[in-house]
Design a protein around this motif. Sequence first.
Motif, mmCIF file in Angstrom:
data_model
loop_
_atom_site.group_PDB
_atom_site.id
_atom_site.type_symbol
_atom_site.label_atom_id
_atom_site.label_comp_id
_atom_site.label_asym_id
_atom_site.label_seq_id
_atom_site.Cartn_x
_atom_site.Cartn_y
_atom_site.Cartn_z
ATOM 1 N N UNK A 96 0.938 -1.238 -0.411
ATOM 2 C CA UNK A 96 0.142 -0.425 -0.183
ATOM 3 C C UNK A 96 1.059 1.100 0.157
ATOM 4 N N UNK A 97 0.430 2.085 0.111
ATOM 5 C CA UNK A 97 0.743 3.253 -0.333
ATOM 6 C C UNK A 97 2.087 3.592 1.094
ATOM 7 N N UNK A 98 1.885 3.096 1.766
ATOM 8 C CA UNK A 98 2.557 3.566 3.474
ATOM 9 C C UNK A 98 3.491 2.317 3.578
ATOM 10 N N UNK A 99 3.802 1.557 2.959
ATOM 11 C CA UNK A 99 4.863 0.037 2.805
ATOM 12 C C UNK A 99 4.016 -1.099 3.917
ATOM 13 N N UNK A 100 2.620 -0.815 4.678
ATOM 14 C CA UNK A 100 2.530 -1.407 5.589
ATOM 15 C C UNK A 100 2.483 -3.323 6.249
ATOM 16 N N UNK A 101 2.831 -3.815 6.525
ATOM 17 C CA UNK A 101 2.927 -5.231 6.706
ATOM 18 C C UNK A 101 1.216 -5.202 7.138
#
Length: 349
Positions: A96-101
């Motif tokens: 996703x945009x934030x590089x989320x786990x």
Amino acid sequence: MFPPRSPFFYVASGSSYARAKPGLRAGSQLVQVRRRDVPLGVAFAAVRLEGIHHVTCITADAPGNVDFYARLLGLRLVKKTVNQDDPTVYHLFYADEAGSAGADITFFEYPHARRGRAGAGMVHRVVWRVGSGDALDFWERRLGTAGVTAARTDGSLLFSDAEGLDLELAVVETEDEPLVASHPDIPAELSLQGFDGVRAFTADPDRSRPLLEQTLGFEPQATSCYKVRGERRGSWYCYDEPPAEPGIGGAGTVHHVAWSSLADEHEAWHERVARAGARPTPIIDRFYFRSIYFREPSGVLFEIATIGPGFATDEPLDQLGERLSLPPDFEHLRAQVEPLLTPLPDPRG
């Protein structure tokens, strides 16, 4: 390097074990527990996995991979780095945009890798969430326009990437935060929202039941399916009967699936897996997260990875994935590594 193991670990202050031990020293959220005082079965109640962290796969075509996952599926290329066990090849992370786990599908590129085939002991399908039937309509049109054959079922869409990796989009009602990437051609409400689960092949799912249920805290659901949920996210893990042909590792196959751990609970997970006889690796510092690896009895390679430090550790959030990122231990190899890596297209081109 990691410091020597402490004689203590920390558990959630609301856990059954902490509530039963009011004399233990408590912080705002964690309680300090002496290892030798905690029976194995009791200690488990203190830690929970937060669903899938990431799924790592193999590709032989990094440019085509970027085109499919970033341009077509609309995921953000959040980290362009190298395989830390073989730094001559890419490790590409899309999320996703934030590089989320929980949203992160990753690929090792081996340019001359043979085409693989999923078989017993391998994950064979990756399932993402979408928010509505309208989203399935959108993706059916978008994939069809790109020449990707998709099969619509009740509440889901089945298709494969160009190298044969099976993928699915499923309409899921959940209170989990939707993990969405920004893409100019894909409305946010129709975007992929993070992983829902993965499906693996095994001829004997009962072999894995003790490790999954007693060690990892997976909760049995339907036949040969499990749910795993923490405070913030959840996912599922299901088994299917394997094909007659044995699996072949290679392009278009899943290398491993990683499950999310809170950073403060990671060492406790390592100890728990080791005490169950699953022979985990030492804790490995991957710079963006810490990892342990082990195989569950069906043969699938599992990882338990920490949530954080995260991909913005070495580049600004608004510039994730724009340049080759090398962790400090690998930076001295930049001049040798960069010429070996395949040139990549603009991920949003």
